[in-house]
Motif scaffolding. Sequence first.
Motif, PDB file in Angstrom:
ATOM      1  N   LYS A 141       0.900  -1.289  -0.100  1.00  0.00           N
ATOM      2  CA  LYS A 141      -0.072   0.020  -0.043  1.00  0.00           C
ATOM      3  C   LYS A 141       0.761   1.366   0.014  1.00  0.00           C
ATOM      4  N   LYS A 142       2.056   1.192  -0.429  1.00  0.00           N
ATOM      5  CA  LYS A 142       2.771   2.226  -0.503  1.00  0.00           C
ATOM      6  C   LYS A 142       2.590   2.928  -2.104  1.00  0.00           C
ATOM      7  N   LYS A 143       3.565   4.190  -2.267  1.00  0.00           N
ATOM      8  CA  LYS A 143       3.549   4.711  -3.316  1.00  0.00           C
ATOM      9  C   LYS A 143       3.905   3.967  -4.616  1.00  0.00           C
ATOM     10  N   GLU A 144       2.990   4.301  -5.911  1.00  0.00           N
ATOM     11  CA  GLU A 144       3.296   3.237  -6.833  1.00  0.00           C
ATOM     12  C   GLU A 144       4.851   3.785  -7.484  1.00  0.00           C
ATOM     13  N   THR A 145       5.374   2.806  -7.759  1.00  0.00           N
ATOM     14  CA  THR A 145       6.762   2.898  -8.357  1.00  0.00           C
ATOM     15  C   THR A 145       6.934   2.053  -9.675  1.00  0.00           C
ATOM     16  N   THR A 146       7.973   2.538 -10.460  1.00  0.00           N
ATOM     17  CA  THR A 146       8.413   1.727 -11.657  1.00  0.00           C
ATOM     18  C   THR A 146       9.625   0.975 -11.469  1.00  0.00           C
ATOM     19  N   GLN A 147       9.461  -0.194 -11.920  1.00  0.00           N
ATOM     20  CA  GLN A 147      10.736  -1.070 -11.626  1.00  0.00           C
ATOM     21  C   GLN A 147      11.132  -1.986 -12.832  1.00  0.00           C
ATOM     22  N   ARG A 148      12.419  -2.296 -13.076  1.00  0.00           N
ATOM     23  CA  ARG A 148      12.925  -2.793 -14.185  1.00  0.00           C
ATOM     24  C   ARG A 148      12.966  -4.193 -13.794  1.00  0.00           C
ATOM     25  N   ILE A 149      12.580  -5.146 -14.855  1.00  0.00           N
ATOM     26  CA  ILE A 149      12.975  -6.527 -14.668  1.00  0.00           C
ATOM     27  C   ILE A 149      14.186  -6.806 -15.394  1.00  0.00           C
ATOM     28  N   ASP A 150      14.975  -7.589 -14.716  1.00  0.00           N
ATOM     29  CA  ASP A 150      16.308  -8.232 -15.301  1.00  0.00           C
ATOM     30  C   ASP A 150      16.654  -9.513 -14.822  1.00  0.00           C
ATOM     31  N   MET A 151      16.402 -10.413 -15.697  1.00  0.00           N
ATOM     32  CA  MET A 151      16.542 -11.960 -15.515  1.00  0.00           C
ATOM     33  C   MET A 151      17.992 -12.466 -15.499  1.00  0.00           C
ATOM     34  N   ASN A 152      18.779 -11.799 -14.964  1.00  0.00           N
ATOM     35  CA  ASN A 152      20.285 -12.142 -14.735  1.00  0.00           C
ATOM     36  C   ASN A 152      20.708 -12.305 -13.193  1.00  0.00           C
ATOM     37  N   LEU A 153      21.607 -13.151 -13.024  1.00  0.00           N
ATOM     38  CA  LEU A 153      22.069 -13.504 -11.716  1.00  0.00           C
ATOM     39  C   LEU A 153      23.556 -13.248 -11.731  1.00  0.00           C
ATOM     40  N   PRO A 154      24.297 -12.608 -10.475  1.00  0.00           N
ATOM     41  CA  PRO A 154      25.345 -12.597 -10.401  1.00  0.00           C
ATOM     42  C   PRO A 154      26.249 -13.710 -10.717  1.00  0.00           C
ATOM     43  N   ARG A 155      27.265 -13.476 -11.585  1.00  0.00           N
ATOM     44  CA  ARG A 155      28.297 -14.684 -11.903  1.00  0.00           C
ATOM     45  C   ARG A 155      27.665 -15.872 -12.379  1.00  0.00           C
ATOM     46  N   LYS A 156      26.638 -15.824 -13.228  1.00  0.00           N
ATOM     47  CA  LYS A 156      25.811 -16.792 -13.653  1.00  0.00           C
ATOM     48  C   LYS A 156      25.398 -16.521 -15.204  1.00  0.00           C
ATOM     49  N   ILE A 157      25.403 -17.383 -16.160  1.00  0.00           N
ATOM     50  CA  ILE A 157      24.727 -17.314 -17.300  1.00  0.00           C
ATOM     51  C   ILE A 157      23.395 -18.242 -17.267  1.00  0.00           C
ATOM     52  N   ILE A 158      22.393 -17.374 -17.378  1.00  0.00           N
ATOM     53  CA  ILE A 158      21.079 -18.000 -17.422  1.00  0.00           C
ATOM     54  C   ILE A 158      20.758 -18.530 -18.942  1.00  0.00           C
ATOM     55  N   LYS A 159      20.645 -19.927 -19.103  1.00  0.00           N
ATOM     56  CA  LYS A 159      20.244 -20.187 -20.534  1.00  0.00           C
ATOM     57  C   LYS A 159      18.829 -20.098 -20.806  1.00  0.00           C
ATOM     58  N   ASN A 160      17.849 -20.052 -20.063  1.00  0.00           N
ATOM     59  CA  ASN A 160      16.472 -20.005 -20.099  1.00  0.00           C
ATOM     60  C   ASN A 160      15.788 -18.529 -19.743  1.00  0.00           C
ATOM     61  N   LYS A 161      16.583 -17.825 -20.158  1.00  0.00           N
ATOM     62  CA  LYS A 161      16.119 -16.253 -19.661  1.00  0.00           C
ATOM     63  C   LYS A 161      14.938 -15.701 -20.595  1.00  0.00           C
ATOM     64  N   PHE A 162      14.828 -16.083 -21.461  1.00  0.00           N
ATOM     65  CA  PHE A 162      13.651 -15.608 -22.270  1.00  0.00           C
ATOM     66  C   PHE A 162      12.377 -16.571 -21.987  1.00  0.00           C
ATOM     67  N   THR A 163      12.717 -17.840 -21.542  1.00  0.00           N
ATOM     68  CA  THR A 163      11.611 -18.723 -21.334  1.00  0.00           C
ATOM     69  C   THR A 163      10.763 -18.001 -19.908  1.00  0.00           C
ATOM     70  N   LEU A 164      11.782 -17.640 -18.848  1.00  0.00           N
ATOM     71  CA  LEU A 164      11.430 -17.058 -17.772  1.00  0.00           C
ATOM     72  C   LEU A 164      10.626 -15.724 -18.058  1.00  0.00           C
ATOM     73  N   TYR A 165      10.820 -14.828 -18.914  1.00  0.00           N
ATOM     74  CA  TYR A 165      10.009 -13.711 -19.344  1.00  0.00           C
ATOM     75  C   TYR A 165       8.832 -14.327 -19.819  1.00  0.00           C
ATOM     76  N   ALA A 166       8.681 -15.052 -20.656  1.00  0.00           N
ATOM     77  CA  ALA A 166       7.719 -15.858 -21.421  1.00  0.00           C
ATOM     78  C   ALA A 166       6.569 -16.217 -20.518  1.00  0.00           C
ATOM     79  N   GLN A 167       6.818 -16.888 -19.471  1.00  0.00           N
ATOM     80  CA  GLN A 167       6.257 -17.278 -18.363  1.00  0.00           C
ATOM     81  C   GLN A 167       5.567 -16.487 -17.556  1.00  0.00           C
ATOM     82  N   PHE A 168       6.431 -15.379 -17.120  1.00  0.00           N
ATOM     83  CA  PHE A 168       6.085 -14.178 -16.520  1.00  0.00           C
ATOM     84  C   PHE A 168       5.082 -13.329 -17.169  1.00  0.00           C
ATOM     85  N   PHE A 169       5.136 -13.248 -18.585  1.00  0.00           N
ATOM     86  CA  PHE A 169       4.026 -12.418 -19.404  1.00  0.00           C
ATOM     87  C   PHE A 169       2.881 -13.319 -19.357  1.00  0.00           C
ATOM     88  N   ARG A 170       3.024 -14.790 -19.669  1.00  0.00           N
ATOM     89  CA  ARG A 170       1.886 -15.474 -19.492  1.00  0.00           C
ATOM     90  C   ARG A 170       0.992 -15.369 -18.249  1.00  0.00           C
TER      91      ARG A 170
END
Length: 229
Positions: A141-170
């Motif tokens: 219930k705080k003030k509305e804010t904008t946030q950017r979504i980045d499907m990256n992890l420190p020192r890791k290469i994510i191979k299904n990054k776009f799949t994560l985006y697709a499922q989130f949008f779905r």
Amino acid sequence: MNTESPFQRVESATHLFATLILNALLFVLFILFSLLFVLGPVYGIYKRGFEAMLYPALLSWGISLLILIPALCYIIRRKKTAYKIVVDETGLLFYDSKNEITDQILYSELRSSRRDFDIYTINPAGSGIVPLVEVTLQKDKKKETTQRIDMNLPRKIIKNKFTLYAQFFRGITIFRPDLKIDPMVFRGYSIDTETWKVSRKGISPGGWLLILAALLITAAIIGIVFLIS
């Protein structure tokens, strides 16, 4: 759209080979950095004398502290940083190594952006080739804010990054049908909205650029070490 079927839980998958290369390069880079900026001045003092190397040594050690202090802070906070990403029926969840949630973007917290589209992409300077998704949130219930979504992890290469985006949008289309997603979002992440499959496979260009940058920096430091030795 049928909302009775169970919403599949998708978890981030690490590209082991690319992650191994990246971490190995970072380790070599750290060793070379230590040789150049920490032990190098010590060797210079031994060879040329204290007075001749005092200023260069202080400069090198000052640069080392500016880099090593943030690195040590990262190592101390590493257990609290995101270790894996999960998309489920509640939203987007970031877990640490103890399987505790460090950050989350819940479908229930999403709000209208009061623009033509509520979920859209932006290309901020230095964000890489793949654009970032921006959403509007209202947490606790705080003030509305904008946030950017980045499907990256420190020192890791994510191979299904776009799949994560697709499922989130779905999930947004199922649990928050009142929100509008910019069609350019689906195009930017190669998502087929009929099947919710991703046409792009493998490591994203940003991942390969990260590895290439580490290689170039490592090669540059190796060259400097050989030139001054």
